[in-house]
Enzyme design. Sequence first.
Site, mmCIF file in Angstrom:
data_model
loop_
_atom_site.group_PDB
_atom_site.id
_atom_site.type_symbol
_atom_site.label_atom_id
_atom_site.label_comp_id
_atom_site.label_asym_id
_atom_site.label_seq_id
_atom_site.Cartn_x
_atom_site.Cartn_y
_atom_site.Cartn_z
ATOM 1 N N CYS A 190 29.993 22.152 21.155
ATOM 2 C CA CYS A 190 29.840 21.538 19.839
ATOM 3 C C CYS A 190 30.315 22.558 18.811
ATOM 4 O O CYS A 190 30.703 23.670 19.162
ATOM 5 C CB CYS A 190 28.378 21.169 19.631
ATOM 6 S SG CYS A 190 28.098 19.988 18.304
ATOM 7 N N CYS A 230 31.688 16.710 19.785
ATOM 8 C CA CYS A 230 32.170 16.467 18.421
ATOM 9 C C CYS A 230 33.673 16.713 18.396
ATOM 10 O O CYS A 230 34.197 17.485 19.195
ATOM 11 C CB CYS A 230 31.442 17.325 17.390
ATOM 12 S SG CYS A 230 31.805 19.081 17.464
ATOM 13 N N CYS A 273 38.638 23.544 21.170
ATOM 14 C CA CYS A 273 38.177 23.972 22.490
ATOM 15 C C CYS A 273 39.175 24.965 23.070
ATOM 16 O O CYS A 273 40.381 24.704 23.090
ATOM 17 C CB CYS A 273 38.038 22.760 23.415
ATOM 18 S SG CYS A 273 37.339 23.156 25.014
#
Length: 138
Positions: free
Chosen positions: A9, A81, A88
């Site tokens: 997240c 999210c 990422c």
Amino acid sequence: MKNKILILCTGNSCRSQIAHGFLKDFAKDKAEIYSAGIETHGVNPKAIEIMMDDGIDISNHTSNHMDEYINIDFDFVITVCDNARENCPYFPTTAKVFHHNFLDPAKAQGTKEEIYEQFKTVREEIKIYCKDFVDQNL
């Protein structure tokens, strides 16, 4: 051998912490659960409260940065999210990547009751997602 699951997240304070709690509860001994953020914001007290209301204690969780887990060979990475998915990092792993964008309850506004209801709504959405994930993947 236990599956290793990472939940990512933005700040590892609400959504990923809630998912961590539910995945740990639903997966039992089938998986090792980790959660992290692309930043660390500390565990949100309202997330702790809303999970306790559902019988899951996440009060001992810590807010961790994703870099802490870069060398773990995860089986699954779940981003909760859009910001985390877009930022990422590349994990040198064969992990299956899943994504679901949950609204951020930490941004809820209104009365204490309205904020609580927004946290509860997100908690229930994450609960259903986590139960389905465990049923379908573990």
